[in-house]
Design a protein around this motif. Structure first.
Motif, mmCIF file in Angstrom:
data_model
loop_
_atom_site.group_PDB
_atom_site.id
_atom_site.type_symbol
_atom_site.label_atom_id
_atom_site.label_comp_id
_atom_site.label_asym_id
_atom_site.label_seq_id
_atom_site.Cartn_x
_atom_site.Cartn_y
_atom_site.Cartn_z
ATOM 1 N N ASP A 24 0.831 -1.205 0.000
ATOM 2 C CA ASP A 24 0.000 0.000 0.000
ATOM 3 C C ASP A 24 0.868 1.259 0.000
ATOM 4 O O ASP A 24 0.581 2.224 -0.717
ATOM 5 C CB ASP A 24 -0.919 0.033 1.221
ATOM 6 C CG ASP A 24 -1.974 -1.057 1.200
ATOM 7 O OD1 ASP A 24 -2.333 -1.529 0.101
ATOM 8 O OD2 ASP A 24 -2.435 -1.435 2.303
ATOM 9 N N ALA A 25 1.924 1.252 0.815
ATOM 10 C CA ALA A 25 2.825 2.409 0.887
ATOM 11 C C ALA A 25 3.528 2.629 -0.449
ATOM 12 O O ALA A 25 3.629 3.767 -0.921
ATOM 13 C CB ALA A 25 3.842 2.210 2.003
ATOM 14 N N ALA A 26 3.999 1.543 -1.061
ATOM 15 C CA ALA A 26 4.682 1.653 -2.360
ATOM 16 C C ALA A 26 3.723 2.169 -3.430
ATOM 17 O O ALA A 26 4.095 2.994 -4.277
ATOM 18 C CB ALA A 26 5.266 0.306 -2.764
ATOM 19 N N ARG A 27 2.494 1.720 -3.376
ATOM 20 C CA ARG A 27 1.487 2.189 -4.340
ATOM 21 C C ARG A 27 1.241 3.694 -4.161
ATOM 22 O O ARG A 27 1.163 4.442 -5.138
ATOM 23 C CB ARG A 27 0.185 1.411 -4.168
ATOM 24 C CG ARG A 27 -0.845 1.742 -5.242
ATOM 25 C CD ARG A 27 -2.107 0.883 -5.150
ATOM 26 N NE ARG A 27 -1.794 -0.517 -5.358
ATOM 27 C CZ ARG A 27 -1.924 -1.481 -4.431
ATOM 28 N NH1 ARG A 27 -2.366 -1.188 -3.230
ATOM 29 N NH2 ARG A 27 -1.618 -2.729 -4.711
ATOM 30 N N ALA A 28 1.162 4.149 -2.916
ATOM 31 C CA ALA A 28 0.960 5.581 -2.644
ATOM 32 C C ALA A 28 2.150 6.387 -3.179
ATOM 33 O O ALA A 28 1.968 7.461 -3.766
ATOM 34 C CB ALA A 28 0.779 5.825 -1.145
ATOM 35 N N MET A 29 3.363 5.858 -2.992
ATOM 36 C CA MET A 29 4.555 6.542 -3.515
ATOM 37 C C MET A 29 4.482 6.650 -5.035
ATOM 38 O O MET A 29 4.759 7.706 -5.600
ATOM 39 C CB MET A 29 5.825 5.785 -3.110
ATOM 40 C CG MET A 29 6.173 5.868 -1.660
ATOM 41 S SD MET A 29 7.691 4.910 -1.346
ATOM 42 C CE MET A 29 7.569 4.671 0.415
ATOM 43 N N ARG A 30 4.119 5.544 -5.679
ATOM 44 C CA ARG A 30 4.033 5.547 -7.146
ATOM 45 C C ARG A 30 2.983 6.536 -7.631
ATOM 46 O O ARG A 30 3.239 7.346 -8.530
ATOM 47 C CB ARG A 30 3.700 4.146 -7.657
ATOM 48 C CG ARG A 30 3.654 4.093 -9.192
ATOM 49 C CD ARG A 30 3.105 2.792 -9.718
ATOM 50 N NE ARG A 30 1.694 2.717 -9.376
ATOM 51 C CZ ARG A 30 1.044 1.585 -9.134
ATOM 52 N NH1 ARG A 30 1.651 0.437 -9.178
ATOM 53 N NH2 ARG A 30 -0.240 1.610 -8.840
ATOM 54 N N GLU A 31 1.812 6.506 -7.019
ATOM 55 C CA GLU A 31 0.715 7.372 -7.454
ATOM 56 C C GLU A 31 1.024 8.849 -7.246
ATOM 57 O O GLU A 31 0.584 9.690 -8.024
ATOM 58 C CB GLU A 31 -0.569 6.991 -6.722
ATOM 59 C CG GLU A 31 -1.119 5.651 -7.167
ATOM 60 C CD GLU A 31 -2.255 5.140 -6.296
ATOM 61 O OE1 GLU A 31 -2.614 5.795 -5.289
ATOM 62 O OE2 GLU A 31 -2.791 4.055 -6.630
ATOM 63 N N GLN A 32 1.770 9.167 -6.200
ATOM 64 C CA GLN A 32 2.080 10.562 -5.883
ATOM 65 C C GLN A 32 3.454 11.000 -6.382
ATOM 66 O O GLN A 32 3.868 12.132 -6.142
ATOM 67 C CB GLN A 32 1.976 10.789 -4.373
ATOM 68 C CG GLN A 32 0.586 10.537 -3.830
ATOM 69 C CD GLN A 32 -0.451 11.462 -4.430
ATOM 70 O OE1 GLN A 32 -0.217 12.659 -4.578
ATOM 71 N NE2 GLN A 32 -1.598 10.922 -4.797
ATOM 72 N N HIS A 33 4.172 10.069 -7.041
ATOM 73 C CA HIS A 33 5.495 10.364 -7.600
ATOM 74 C C HIS A 33 6.470 10.862 -6.530
ATOM 75 O O HIS A 33 7.146 11.876 -6.709
ATOM 76 C CB HIS A 33 5.397 11.386 -8.736
ATOM 77 C CG HIS A 33 4.422 11.005 -9.790
ATOM 78 N ND1 HIS A 33 4.648 9.989 -10.689
ATOM 79 C CD2 HIS A 33 3.184 11.484 -10.080
ATOM 80 C CE1 HIS A 33 3.615 9.857 -11.490
ATOM 81 N NE2 HIS A 33 2.706 10.752 -11.137
ATOM 82 N N VAL A 34 6.506 10.137 -5.406
ATOM 83 C CA VAL A 34 7.418 10.480 -4.312
ATOM 84 C C VAL A 34 8.190 9.236 -3.891
ATOM 85 O O VAL A 34 7.788 8.106 -4.196
ATOM 86 C CB VAL A 34 6.666 11.066 -3.093
ATOM 87 C CG1 VAL A 34 6.014 12.397 -3.450
ATOM 88 C CG2 VAL A 34 5.649 10.085 -2.535
ATOM 89 N N GLY A 35 9.286 9.447 -3.198
ATOM 90 C CA GLY A 35 10.114 8.336 -2.743
ATOM 91 C C GLY A 35 9.983 8.069 -1.262
ATOM 92 O O GLY A 35 10.765 7.300 -0.703
ATOM 93 N N ASP A 36 9.002 8.693 -0.620
ATOM 94 C CA ASP A 36 8.816 8.492 0.807
ATOM 95 C C ASP A 36 7.383 8.812 1.202
ATOM 96 O O ASP A 36 6.679 9.525 0.491
ATOM 97 C CB ASP A 36 9.758 9.403 1.599
ATOM 98 C CG ASP A 36 9.512 10.865 1.268
ATOM 99 O OD1 ASP A 36 8.580 11.455 1.842
ATOM 100 O OD2 ASP A 36 10.234 11.415 0.421
ATOM 101 N N VAL A 37 6.973 8.246 2.328
ATOM 102 C CA VAL A 37 5.680 8.580 2.919
ATOM 103 C C VAL A 37 5.890 8.772 4.412
ATOM 104 O O VAL A 37 6.792 8.179 5.010
ATOM 105 C CB VAL A 37 4.593 7.494 2.684
ATOM 106 C CG1 VAL A 37 4.220 7.393 1.218
ATOM 107 C CG2 VAL A 37 5.031 6.143 3.223
ATOM 108 N N LEU A 38 5.062 9.614 4.985
ATOM 109 C CA LEU A 38 5.058 9.738 6.437
ATOM 110 C C LEU A 38 4.148 8.651 6.978
ATOM 111 O O LEU A 38 3.111 8.349 6.393
ATOM 112 C CB LEU A 38 4.541 11.115 6.850
ATOM 113 C CG LEU A 38 5.365 12.306 6.381
ATOM 114 C CD1 LEU A 38 4.734 13.608 6.858
ATOM 115 C CD2 LEU A 38 6.794 12.196 6.858
#
Length: 138
Positions: A24-38
């Protein structure tokens, strides 16, 4: 020229809950074009999870990204943070001291409001630098 973090940060950083899976975290990174999540629970910063954390701390050890949680892999407190009122000089100092490229920005109560990256600082302080050019690229 020194700026305030609020003027250079990326507002509204991408967040997941501690029980979210790495998938889920990796999917959020891909969708938002970021390399990290809080990693956040009820507006409290629980940790920071990077794409590198997923690879080095989980996948490389054979952990299943479909069942392993973000909270079990993320960098846990104490997480170095900034206030929106801090200066970009302070941000650079902390990045240097802790050897990190990104810092969460939190308000007084600890609620995350954004993220500031090395690229954000470069684009502001040295707009003609190679790092600033990379940050601007699609």
């Amino acid at each position: 020229m020194t700026h305030r973090v609020r003027d250079v940060m990326s507002p509204g950083a991408v967040a997941v809950e501690p029980m979210a899976t790495l998938e889920d975290a990796a999917r959020a990174m891909r969708e938002q074009h970021v390399g990290d999540v809080l990693v956040v629970y009820d507006c409290d910063l629980f940790g920071v999870l990077t794409d590198r954390d997923i690879v080095i701390r989980a996948v490389a050890y054979g952990s299943d990204p479909h069942t392993t949680t973000a909270g079990s892999v993320c960098t846990r407190p104490p997480v170095v943070t900034l206030s929106p009122d801090d200066t970009t000089d302070r941000a650079a100092e902390l990045m240097r001291q802790y050897a990190v490229r990104r810092l969460p920005v939190v308000e007084h109560g600890g609620c995350p409001v954004g993220m500031v990256s090395l690229g954000d600082l470069a684009a502001t302080e040295e707009p003609e630098s190679t790092l600033a050019d990379i940050r601007k690229a699609d």
